[in-house]
Design a protein around this motif. Structure first.
Motif, PDB file in Angstrom:
ATOM      1  N   THR A  83       0.831  -1.196   0.000  1.00  0.00           N
ATOM      2  CA  THR A  83       0.000   0.000   0.000  1.00  0.00           C
ATOM      3  C   THR A  83       0.871   1.253   0.000  1.00  0.00           C
ATOM      4  O   THR A  83       2.055   1.212   0.332  1.00  0.00           O
ATOM      5  N   ALA A  84       0.248   2.374  -0.365  1.00  0.00           N
ATOM      6  CA  ALA A  84       0.983   3.644  -0.411  1.00  0.00           C
ATOM      7  C   ALA A  84       1.497   4.018   0.969  1.00  0.00           C
ATOM      8  O   ALA A  84       2.629   4.485   1.119  1.00  0.00           O
ATOM      9  N   ALA A  85       0.665   3.824   2.004  1.00  0.00           N
ATOM     10  CA  ALA A  85       1.077   4.189   3.361  1.00  0.00           C
ATOM     11  C   ALA A  85       2.268   3.347   3.812  1.00  0.00           C
ATOM     12  O   ALA A  85       3.220   3.862   4.417  1.00  0.00           O
ATOM     13  N   LEU A  87       4.501   1.805   1.905  1.00  0.00           N
ATOM     14  CA  LEU A  87       5.680   2.174   1.118  1.00  0.00           C
ATOM     15  C   LEU A  87       6.284   3.486   1.621  1.00  0.00           C
ATOM     16  O   LEU A  87       7.502   3.635   1.711  1.00  0.00           O
ATOM     17  N   SER A  88       5.435   4.438   1.947  1.00  0.00           N
ATOM     18  CA  SER A  88       5.923   5.717   2.464  1.00  0.00           C
ATOM     19  C   SER A  88       6.615   5.528   3.811  1.00  0.00           C
ATOM     20  O   SER A  88       7.676   6.109   4.064  1.00  0.00           O
ATOM     21  N   ALA A  89       6.017   4.693   4.678  1.00  0.00           N
ATOM     22  CA  ALA A  89       6.636   4.426   5.980  1.00  0.00           C
ATOM     23  C   ALA A  89       7.981   3.724   5.813  1.00  0.00           C
ATOM     24  O   ALA A  89       8.929   3.985   6.565  1.00  0.00           O
ATOM     25  N   TRP A  90       8.079   2.861   4.838  1.00  0.00           N
ATOM     26  CA  TRP A  90       9.344   2.164   4.543  1.00  0.00           C
ATOM     27  C   TRP A  90      10.431   3.177   4.190  1.00  0.00           C
ATOM     28  O   TRP A  90      11.552   3.103   4.692  1.00  0.00           O
ATOM     29  N   ALA A  91      10.100   4.134   3.317  1.00  0.00           N
ATOM     30  CA  ALA A  91      11.075   5.153   2.933  1.00  0.00           C
ATOM     31  C   ALA A  91      11.460   6.037   4.113  1.00  0.00           C
ATOM     32  O   ALA A  91      12.629   6.408   4.282  1.00  0.00           O
ATOM     33  N   GLN A  92      10.486   6.379   4.945  1.00  0.00           N
ATOM     34  CA  GLN A  92      10.781   7.216   6.118  1.00  0.00           C
ATOM     35  C   GLN A  92      11.689   6.491   7.095  1.00  0.00           C
ATOM     36  O   GLN A  92      12.586   7.097   7.687  1.00  0.00           O
ATOM     37  N   ARG A  99       5.797  11.094   1.317  1.00  0.00           N
ATOM     38  CA  ARG A  99       4.376  11.320   1.543  1.00  0.00           C
ATOM     39  C   ARG A  99       3.572  10.550   0.498  1.00  0.00           C
ATOM     40  O   ARG A  99       3.890  10.569  -0.697  1.00  0.00           O
ATOM     41  N   ALA A 100       2.526   9.858   0.962  1.00  0.00           N
ATOM     42  CA  ALA A 100       1.573   9.224   0.046  1.00  0.00           C
ATOM     43  C   ALA A 100       0.491  10.255  -0.267  1.00  0.00           C
ATOM     44  O   ALA A 100      -0.137  10.800   0.639  1.00  0.00           O
ATOM     45  N   VAL A 101       0.273  10.547  -1.568  1.00  0.00           N
ATOM     46  CA  VAL A 101      -0.625  11.635  -1.957  1.00  0.00           C
ATOM     47  C   VAL A 101      -1.533  11.176  -3.101  1.00  0.00           C
ATOM     48  O   VAL A 101      -1.353  10.106  -3.686  1.00  0.00           O
ATOM     49  N   ARG A 102      -2.509  12.031  -3.391  1.00  0.00           N
ATOM     50  CA  ARG A 102      -3.379  11.867  -4.562  1.00  0.00           C
ATOM     51  C   ARG A 102      -3.097  13.022  -5.508  1.00  0.00           C
ATOM     52  O   ARG A 102      -3.174  14.183  -5.115  1.00  0.00           O
ATOM     53  N   LEU A 103      -2.774  12.709  -6.746  1.00  0.00           N
ATOM     54  CA  LEU A 103      -2.421  13.734  -7.722  1.00  0.00           C
ATOM     55  C   LEU A 103      -3.380  13.686  -8.907  1.00  0.00           C
ATOM     56  O   LEU A 103      -4.037  12.668  -9.166  1.00  0.00           O
ATOM     57  N   ARG A 104      -3.441  14.811  -9.620  1.00  0.00           N
ATOM     58  CA  ARG A 104      -4.174  14.884 -10.886  1.00  0.00           C
ATOM     59  C   ARG A 104      -3.183  15.133 -12.018  1.00  0.00           C
ATOM     60  O   ARG A 104      -2.015  15.431 -11.793  1.00  0.00           O
ATOM     61  N   LEU A 119       4.402   6.363  -9.181  1.00  0.00           N
ATOM     62  CA  LEU A 119       2.971   6.285  -9.485  1.00  0.00           C
ATOM     63  C   LEU A 119       2.504   4.851  -9.248  1.00  0.00           C
ATOM     64  O   LEU A 119       3.098   3.898  -9.772  1.00  0.00           O
ATOM     65  N   LEU A 120       1.455   4.696  -8.453  1.00  0.00           N
ATOM     66  CA  LEU A 120       0.921   3.373  -8.137  1.00  0.00           C
ATOM     67  C   LEU A 120      -0.275   3.095  -9.033  1.00  0.00           C
ATOM     68  O   LEU A 120      -1.291   3.788  -8.968  1.00  0.00           O
ATOM     69  N   PHE A 121      -0.145   2.075  -9.887  1.00  0.00           N
ATOM     70  CA  PHE A 121      -1.165   1.788 -10.885  1.00  0.00           C
ATOM     71  C   PHE A 121      -2.272   0.905 -10.306  1.00  0.00           C
ATOM     72  O   PHE A 121      -2.109   0.253  -9.274  1.00  0.00           O
ATOM     73  N   ASN A 122      -3.389   0.888 -11.020  1.00  0.00           N
ATOM     74  CA  ASN A 122      -4.585   0.200 -10.532  1.00  0.00           C
ATOM     75  C   ASN A 122      -4.411  -1.313 -10.444  1.00  0.00           C
ATOM     76  O   ASN A 122      -5.081  -1.970  -9.640  1.00  0.00           O
ATOM     77  N   ASP A 123      -3.515  -1.863 -11.252  1.00  0.00           N
ATOM     78  CA  ASP A 123      -3.360  -3.321 -11.261  1.00  0.00           C
ATOM     79  C   ASP A 123      -2.370  -3.812 -10.218  1.00  0.00           C
ATOM     80  O   ASP A 123      -2.022  -4.992 -10.189  1.00  0.00           O
ATOM     81  N   GLY A 124      -1.897  -2.903  -9.337  1.00  0.00           N
ATOM     82  CA  GLY A 124      -0.988  -3.304  -8.273  1.00  0.00           C
ATOM     83  C   GLY A 124       0.471  -3.108  -8.589  1.00  0.00           C
ATOM     84  O   GLY A 124       1.319  -3.314  -7.719  1.00  0.00           O
ATOM     85  N   THR A 125       0.796  -2.710  -9.826  1.00  0.00           N
ATOM     86  CA  THR A 125       2.185  -2.441 -10.175  1.00  0.00           C
ATOM     87  C   THR A 125       2.477  -0.960  -9.974  1.00  0.00           C
ATOM     88  O   THR A 125       1.681  -0.220  -9.400  1.00  0.00           O
ATOM     89  N   ALA A 126       3.614  -0.508 -10.475  1.00  0.00           N
ATOM     90  CA  ALA A 126       4.009   0.887 -10.289  1.00  0.00           C
ATOM     91  C   ALA A 126       4.905   1.323 -11.430  1.00  0.00           C
ATOM     92  O   ALA A 126       5.500   0.499 -12.141  1.00  0.00           O
ATOM     93  N   GLY A 127       5.006   2.627 -11.602  1.00  0.00           N
ATOM     94  CA  GLY A 127       5.905   3.223 -12.569  1.00  0.00           C
ATOM     95  C   GLY A 127       6.576   4.434 -11.955  1.00  0.00           C
ATOM     96  O   GLY A 127       6.129   4.968 -10.937  1.00  0.00           O
TER      97      GLY A 127
END
Length: 772
Positions: A83-85, A87-92, A99-104, A119-127
């Motif tokens: 999850t984003a939270a 992953l962010s805690a791992w980096a901290q 910070r885990a955020v929502r962007l447009r 960027l966290l994609f809908n299928d569970g992967t990332a870019g």
């Protein structure tokens, strides 16, 4: 998600779900890829099942010079997709700002010359967003699984919106630790309270409203006396009664809200303070805990909460009352200036009396603090050493010491109480005069006024003066309590403001260790001593070496292991692991890459499985079983009533010494460390347990570097090399057979420990009859 352009970027890791392709939106672009000196290749082997989201985070961290260790990632509730939270805690945890955020889409256009964004994609992967081109309305995205040489893919808004809903992680390196580790002072503590700005603003507004409402009852009483009773107006009395009831209702609600806000602020500040205190306490160097009794440290740290209670309790209440004072004082002077001046003079006299006693109270309170600290140290020492107390029947001696410390603390507390009683005694008549004297003087003034116009204002003044005198007296007494709080603050600061371990959290390197160790002209002296514990030690061992450390007591064996773990860093010379200077390595990464087994190992309250997996909650029971099997602990664990779920109490009374040591070894090897340190790990074991542990050492040592400190030379015979130390100097380093021939100190130690074998041989020879 798989961002593919027809090359090998579409490769997937074994066991991953099939990727969802996103068509390339154009050719090679000018959106700023990962240029800027960023190496995007993954260090992990292509056969390792690392999740794409973890890979993306690792690649982004490498851009900022940090190696994120996937072993340190802690998932949330066994979620298959990070999850984003989390992953962010791992980096901290690794020392980054995250910070885990929502962007447009419009936000992405602003990332043209910045670092990478995950960027966290809908299928569970990332870019990895590595750049943007607002003119062409495209962004540059890297697939974390793609080869390093592959270029980033240009994607437009429509294509990205098909696979991305806005979830992202922002990363950057920490900008220093000046703000993260401020000194523990009253100023910092006030700043911590000031962070609750919204709640404090509401509290101020509520206090102003309550202070204003306080005026109306007095004014109503004055109106009742001067108007209603004089003119016998029942209608006015009814109206005043309704107004008074409404005001009481509002005052009740506002009072409830204010108390609730104070409670919330206190709880929030307490939580932040507890986190800060524990964070600083756990980052103090081991040397501090070795030199200070645990009871003394615990007593000093608990003084923090006395300071917090003072700030959010007495101090805040007094200042809120001063708001009432600021509102009511003009009204008092308007009602009766003479009586108002009497109140002010009495408050000034109270303050002068308290100020006169501040210095002697401060001196006595210092004695109280020292006596209480010594008492807590004696209690903590007795509790932590209760096994020794019981086994040696030391109860009378410890009781005598406790009686002495209690008597000393009681003596100085009595002295402090006697001294503090004097200002209270002198202040009491002045306080009473502020109430009774005002009534008498006001009555005289009312009798002197033939018109009787002052009777209503006198009653109003009497009602308001009590609300005014209370904060004035509280403010004066606040100065007396300030001395005690200052002493408590000094006690807590004595612990929390000590230098912390230098952990290089933001800049330290995180190499992947193989186990080569090198000391180059290393000299180290413990604080408070003159003779060096190590004197110009130089040696170099390759990875995978099994090294034994021998020597008389105080020769520097354990000091070498302490330096390797970064416990002491004030040495001269160079200490390198795999060519990296130890001072430049991130301290947490360094220690988590080691396995350490001591002579006395502490097992935490909890199950056997929890103790083996301590610090590695992501690992499973199967991992614990493998580590226990490697350490030779599996056989006795399976005989336990509940196996790996057997509960261990504090002090592990239900385990033998050998069982505790084997569990400690299992805990040390659970992470498959490249370097394993055994510091007198078998010296306290019985022969059978020692034989079991030693039988596993060769199996444990396979593929890793081992440093074994031991006084029993027989347990080091199979080591690749044995280092002989004496008085902090390196005498020789070689295999056992070579040392017996050329090192006199080693030969002497060996002869001392094997003298019984020679004597036994001589006795056998004497008992053998001669041949005829």
């Amino acid at each position: 998600m798989d961002i593919s352009d027809g090359h090998t970027a579409g490769q997937t890791w074994p066991g991953r779900p099939p990727a969802t392709p996103v068509a390339q939106a154009g050719g090679e672009g000018n959106g700023g890829g990962v240029g800027n000196g960023m190496s995007m290749g993954s260090e992990a082997p292509r056969t390792g099942p690392i999740h794409p989201r973890l890979l993306a985070m690792m690649m982004a961290g490498r851009y900022y010079g940090l190696e994120l260790d996937p072993i340190e990632y802690r998932g949330e509730g066994g979620e298959p997709v990070p999850t984003a939270a989390a992953l962010s805690a791992w980096a901290q945890t690794a020392g980054m700002w995250s910070r885990a955020v929502r962007l447009r889409w419009r936000h992405l256009m602003g990332f043209q010359d910045t670092g990478p964004v995950v960027l966290l994609f809908n299928d569970g992967t990332a870019g990895l967003l590595t750049g943007a081109n607002a003119e062409h309305k495209i962004v540059m995205i890297r697939d974390p699984r793609a080869p390093e040489a592959d270029p980033a893919v240009q994607v437009d808004e429509m294509r990205l919106s098909e696979v991305w809903s806005g979830e992202a992680i922002l990363l950057r390196a920490q900008r220093g630790h000046a703000d993260a580790d401020p000194p523990f002072t009253l100023r910092w503590l006030f700043g911590l309270v000031g962070q609750e700005g919204g709640a404090l603003r509401d509290l101020f507004i509520a206090s102003i409203a309550l202070s204003t409402l306080t005026i109306f009852p007095a004014m109503i009483v004055m109106t009742v006396i001067d108007k209603v009773m004089t003119h016998h107006s029942y209608s006015t009395l009814a109206l005043v009664s309704v107004i008074l009831a409404i005001m009481i209702l509002f005052e009740t609600l506002l009072g409830h809200a204010r108390r609730l806000i104070i409670l919330v602020v206190g709880v929030r500040v307490d939580a932040k303070l507890n986190l800060h205190v524990f964070n600083r306490l756990i980052r103090l160097p081991l040397d501090y805990f070795e030199r200070h009794p645990a009871g003394e440290t615990m007593y000093k740290v608990t003084q923090v909460h006395q300071v917090r209670q003072f700030i959010t309790g007495k101090l805040m209440a007094t200042f809120l009352d001063l708001i009432t004072l600021a509102v009511l004082m003009p009204i008092l002077f308007w009602l009766n200036a003479t009586l108002a001046w009497i109140v002010m003079v009495c408050a000034a006299l109270i303050m002068l009396i308290i100020v006169a006693y501040l210095r002697p109270i401060r001196m006595i309170f210092g004695r109280v603090v020292k006596a209480e600290t010594d008492k807590s140290a004696a209690l903590g020492e007795t509790i932590f050493g209760i096994k020794t107390v019981k086994s040696l029947a030391l109860e009378p001696q410890r009781k005598a010491l406790w009686d002495e410390r209690v008597a000393e603390a009681g003596k100085w507390r009595l002295a402090l109480g006697k001294l503090s009683n004097w200002p209270q005694t002198l202040v009491t008549p002045i306080e009473r005069f502020m109430w009774v004297g005002i009534v008498m003087v006001g009555a005289y003034m009312a009798l002197s006024d033939e018109s009787g116009a002052q009777i209503g204002s006198l009653f109003a003044f009497m009602m308001l003066s009590q609300r005014v005198s209370t904060p004035l007296v509280s403010f004066a007494r606040l100065m007396e309590e300030w001395e005690e709080v200052g002493g408590a603050m000094g006690q807590a600061a004595d612990v929390l403001n000590r230098p912390l371990e230098i952990d290089n959290a933001g800049t330290g390197v995180r190499p992947k260790f193989s186990g080569a160790v090198a000391f180059e002209d290393v000299t180290f002296t413990y604080p408070g001593t003159k003779l060096p514990a190590l004197n110009k030690i130089t040696f170099d061992i390759p990875a995978g070496t099994m090294l034994g450390l021998v020597g008389r007591s105080g020769s520097g064996k354990s000091t070498i292991t302490r330096l390797l773990q970064g416990i002491n860093r004030e040495y001269s010379g160079f200490l390198k692991i795999d060519g990296a200077d130890l001072r430049a390595i991130n301290l947490r990464h360094l220690r988590s890459s080691f396995g350490v087994v001591l002579q006395e190992n502490f097992l935490f309250r909890g199950s056997i499985r929890d103790n083996i997996l301590a610090g590695r909650p992501g690992l499973t029971l199967d991992d614990a079983i493998r580590a226990a099997r490697l350490a030779g602990a599996e056989e006795f664990i399976e005989r336990m009533p509940n196996g790996y779920d057997t509960y261990i109490e504090e002090g592990s009374p239900n385990l033998s010494g050998g069982q505790r040591q084997r569990l400690a070894i299992a805990r040390a090897v659970i992470t498959d460390p490249r370097i394993l340190i055994l510091d007198e790990a078998t010296s306290a074991l019985d022969p059978e347990s020692e034989a079991l542990v030693n039988a596993n050492l060769l199996r444990i040592a396979r593929g890793r570097t081992m440093l074994i400190v031991s006084h029993r030379l027989s347990s080091l015979v199979d080591c690749d090399l044995i280092m002989v130390l004496d008085r902090g100097q390196l005498l020789d380093i070689a295999p056992h057979d070579v040392l017996l021939e050329r090192c006199s100190v080693y030969r002497q130690l060996w002869a001392q420990q094997n003298r019984h074998m020679e004597n036994q041989g001589a006795r056998n020879a004497a008992l053998t009859p001669p041949r005829v």
